[in-house]
Write a protein that holds these residues in place. Structure first.
Motif, mmCIF file in Angstrom:
data_model
loop_
_atom_site.group_PDB
_atom_site.id
_atom_site.type_symbol
_atom_site.label_atom_id
_atom_site.label_comp_id
_atom_site.label_asym_id
_atom_site.label_seq_id
_atom_site.Cartn_x
_atom_site.Cartn_y
_atom_site.Cartn_z
ATOM 1 N N LEU A 169 0.806 -1.044 0.083
ATOM 2 C CA LEU A 169 -0.061 -0.051 0.061
ATOM 3 C C LEU A 169 0.750 1.248 -0.005
ATOM 4 O O LEU A 169 1.697 1.543 0.842
ATOM 5 N N VAL A 170 0.698 2.081 -0.921
ATOM 6 C CA VAL A 170 1.595 3.386 -1.078
ATOM 7 C C VAL A 170 0.515 4.602 -0.803
ATOM 8 O O VAL A 170 -0.356 4.842 -1.529
ATOM 9 N N THR A 171 0.475 5.260 0.395
ATOM 10 C CA THR A 171 -0.270 6.264 0.413
ATOM 11 C C THR A 171 0.674 7.549 0.243
ATOM 12 O O THR A 171 1.545 7.938 0.848
ATOM 13 N N ILE A 172 -0.262 8.432 -0.528
ATOM 14 C CA ILE A 172 0.504 9.818 -0.895
ATOM 15 C C ILE A 172 -0.395 10.922 -0.673
ATOM 16 O O ILE A 172 -1.467 10.920 -0.613
ATOM 17 N N GLU A 173 0.297 11.784 0.194
ATOM 18 C CA GLU A 173 -0.584 12.780 0.751
ATOM 19 C C GLU A 173 -0.147 14.318 0.326
ATOM 20 O O GLU A 173 1.084 14.531 0.595
ATOM 21 N N GLN A 174 -0.714 14.980 -0.244
ATOM 22 C CA GLN A 174 -0.759 16.355 -0.577
ATOM 23 C C GLN A 174 -0.540 17.424 0.680
ATOM 24 O O GLN A 174 -1.375 17.211 1.491
ATOM 25 N N ARG A 175 0.748 18.083 0.857
ATOM 26 C CA ARG A 175 0.541 19.105 1.881
ATOM 27 C C ARG A 175 0.709 20.575 1.314
ATOM 28 O O ARG A 175 1.266 20.695 0.346
ATOM 29 N N ASN A 176 0.419 21.503 2.116
ATOM 30 C CA ASN A 176 0.474 22.787 1.843
ATOM 31 C C ASN A 176 1.791 23.474 2.164
ATOM 32 O O ASN A 176 2.150 24.618 1.916
ATOM 33 N N ASP A 177 2.899 22.691 2.364
ATOM 34 C CA ASP A 177 4.091 23.138 2.683
ATOM 35 C C ASP A 177 5.407 22.787 1.682
ATOM 36 O O ASP A 177 6.445 22.754 2.087
ATOM 37 N N ASP A 178 4.935 22.530 0.605
ATOM 38 C CA ASP A 178 5.529 21.887 -0.686
ATOM 39 C C ASP A 178 6.243 20.476 -0.254
ATOM 40 O O ASP A 178 7.426 20.141 -0.866
ATOM 41 N N ARG A 179 5.579 19.921 0.787
ATOM 42 C CA ARG A 179 5.993 18.602 1.123
ATOM 43 C C ARG A 179 4.829 17.532 0.875
ATOM 44 O O ARG A 179 3.750 17.961 1.203
ATOM 45 N N TRP A 180 5.176 16.348 0.352
ATOM 46 C CA TRP A 180 4.030 15.481 0.471
ATOM 47 C C TRP A 180 4.381 14.203 1.367
ATOM 48 O O TRP A 180 5.808 13.989 1.503
ATOM 49 N N ARG A 181 3.671 13.517 1.773
ATOM 50 C CA ARG A 181 3.844 12.650 2.570
ATOM 51 C C ARG A 181 3.516 11.412 1.837
ATOM 52 O O ARG A 181 2.211 11.028 1.262
ATOM 53 N N VAL A 182 4.270 10.253 1.878
ATOM 54 C CA VAL A 182 3.888 8.874 1.151
ATOM 55 C C VAL A 182 4.593 7.811 2.158
ATOM 56 O O VAL A 182 5.707 7.821 2.448
ATOM 57 N N ALA A 183 3.762 6.832 2.524
ATOM 58 C CA ALA A 183 4.216 5.634 3.136
ATOM 59 C C ALA A 183 4.047 4.410 2.404
ATOM 60 O O ALA A 183 3.073 4.375 1.556
ATOM 61 N N TYR A 184 5.027 3.627 2.335
ATOM 62 C CA TYR A 184 5.064 2.228 1.830
ATOM 63 C C TYR A 184 4.782 1.172 3.072
ATOM 64 O O TYR A 184 5.486 1.078 4.163
ATOM 65 N N GLU A 185 3.857 0.622 2.938
ATOM 66 C CA GLU A 185 3.365 -0.523 3.679
ATOM 67 C C GLU A 185 3.382 -1.790 3.077
ATOM 68 O O GLU A 185 2.640 -2.049 2.397
ATOM 69 N N LEU A 186 4.152 -2.775 3.508
ATOM 70 C CA LEU A 186 4.220 -4.061 2.766
ATOM 71 C C LEU A 186 3.250 -4.974 3.362
ATOM 72 O O LEU A 186 3.075 -5.234 4.815
#
Length: 447
Positions: free
Chosen positions: A33-50
């Motif tokens: 599962l790859v979670t990609i989250e847009q953020r308003n500080d020019d950073r994005w969050r993405v998590a890899y969960e196997l």
């Protein structure tokens, strides 16, 4: 994909863990599962969960060290290394296997001409995200079975194919292939034929032309192939650097069911015959890839002149079939392709031209070869059969030439091989010999 790489800064992904604290984790469908989250500080969050621990996590080719320069690990027990030209997450801190990984990445452009950009900025502050940049690999050529959760920032939404939501949960492209996803505040324009998202800064004439032309050319291609696409296609229109009076640059990328175009240069500001011609021809080329995508190369070693040349030749057929080009205009385009091919192959084989990234020659020569290979029935008929034969297992050069021999004869195929393999002093003569049995385009045949 007719590409002229543009120079502009794009936002880059930041990877970090997403998920609710406390409570048991939900089972993971597929491998990861790859979670990609847009953020308003020019950073994005993405998590890899196997779904199950692995000895390592292969993120794919290193793109000239792109991840190494811009990605920072944000979780314990893992490290990002570069090995044999690939980016790999390996255990760290005494751990032996990987179960999850998080990263933060600085905004930057990859600027690789024949690779998909991870992010393409849109004028509303949103981005077109290429999901293939984030889907890990099982081996060098096969990806893990991945699901994506993509979360938009406040006031934005996520769009792909015919879906627009605040977030996508456990999402996969309906084509089972990496895709483009728009994350931003622009409202998609949806018709019966397709869904379009245009840059807020695009000139009004560009938006109007895409809105009318794209569905028409898609209809022409559907008629030529006698086949509808399995899901409603997408068009994404982005505006690049608008500097440079008189500059007219178009770059495009196609994926199954989707294509993206970036327009750069000051000449796009006003509707001119030149700008309109570039927009229509390039859009038709990218649209042709949507139907050609049903036939995929078996490996990365399959030459690009096959599918890029096929898309160029099919674009010409579609423009004629839709009434945008006369038979004479189609023939003139073919003469241009012949001339570009001959210029690009001076003392150079087509195989070598491709190895040296001489893409104008690859596209033009591929166009000419596609017409020669198709014989009297025409390019669309050739590719209909080629898709049928190669749709399940993919194709290679030998399969292309085998069908060409059936359609155009052994002599034509031998001359195609010569153009591909031999460094000719007079490529114009080699092209003429290859086309001796090709249909007369000026007479309207082979359409």
């Amino acid at each position: 994909m007719y590409r002229h790489r543009l120079s502009f800064a794009i936002a880059v992904l930041a990877l970090a863990a997403c998920g609710k604290a406390g409570g048991p984790a939900a089972p993971i469908a597929g491998d990861v599962l790859v979670t990609i989250e847009q953020r308003n500080d020019d950073r994005w969050r993405v998590a890899y969960e196997l779904a199950a621990p692995r000895a390592e996590l292969d993120l794919g080719p290193d793109i000239d060290g792109y991840r190494g320069r811009h990605w920072a690990i944000a979780s314990e027990g893992a490290a990002l290394i570069r090995r044999d030209g690939r980016d790999v997450v390996v255990p760290a801190g005494g751990r032996r296997r990987i179960r999850s990984a998080r990263f933060l990445v600085e905004p930057a452009a990859s600027d690789r001409r024949k690779d998909y950009e991870p992010f393409i900025p849109m004028g509303d502050g949103g981005f077109i995200v290429y999901t293939g940049h984030f889907i890990p690999y099982k081996d060098a050529s096969t990806r893990l079975d991945a699901r994506l959760t993509i979360i938009a920032d406040e006031g934005a939404s996520v769009s792909a194919f015919d879906e627009t939501k605040k977030r996508f949960e456990n999402w996969k492209s309906p084509y089972g292939h990496p895709g483009f996803v728009y994350v931003g505040a622009a409202a998609p324009i949806e018709t019966d034929a397709l869904l379009t998202i245009a840059d807020a800064t695009a000139p009004a004439w560009v938006k109007a032309e895409v809105a009318s032309f794209a569905p028409t050319i898609a209809g022409a291609l559907q008629g030529l192939f006698a086949r509808a696409l399995p899901a409603k296609p997408n068009i994404f229109v982005a505006m690049g650097d608008q500097g440079g009076e008189g500059r007219l640059s178009y770059s495009g990328d196609a994926l199954p069911g989707q294509y993206q175009m970036t327009l750069a240069g000051g000449a796009w500001a006003e509707r001119t015959d030149e700008a309109l011609g570039v927009l229509r021809l390039s859009t038709a080329h990218e649209a042709a890839h949507l139907w050609l995508a049903a036939a995929r190369p078996r490996t990365d070693a399959v030459p690009d002149w096959i599918h890029e040349g096929g898309a160029d030749a099919l674009a010409a057929e579609a423009l004629a079939a839709a009434g945008y080009w006369s038979a004479a205009e189609k023939a003139a385009r073919f003469e241009t392709a012949k001339a570009e091919c001959a210029r690009g192959l001076q003392q150079l084989s087509l195989a070598r031209a491709e190895s040296e990234n001489r893409w104008e020659a690859v596209y033009a020569c591929g166009h000419v070869i596609s017409v020669a290979a198709a014989g009297e029935a025409g390019v669309a008929a050739f590719w209909r059969e080629f898709v049928r034969r190669s749709g399940r297992d993919g194709y290679d050069e030998a399969m292309f030439l085998a069908l060409a021999e059936e359609r155009a004869g052994a002599l034509t195929v031998n001359r195609i091989r010569d153009l591909v393999r031999i460094n000719a002093a007079r490529p114009d003569l080699s092209i003429a010999r290859m086309l001796e049995r090709a249909p007369d385009l000026a007479a309207g045949e082979g359409r």
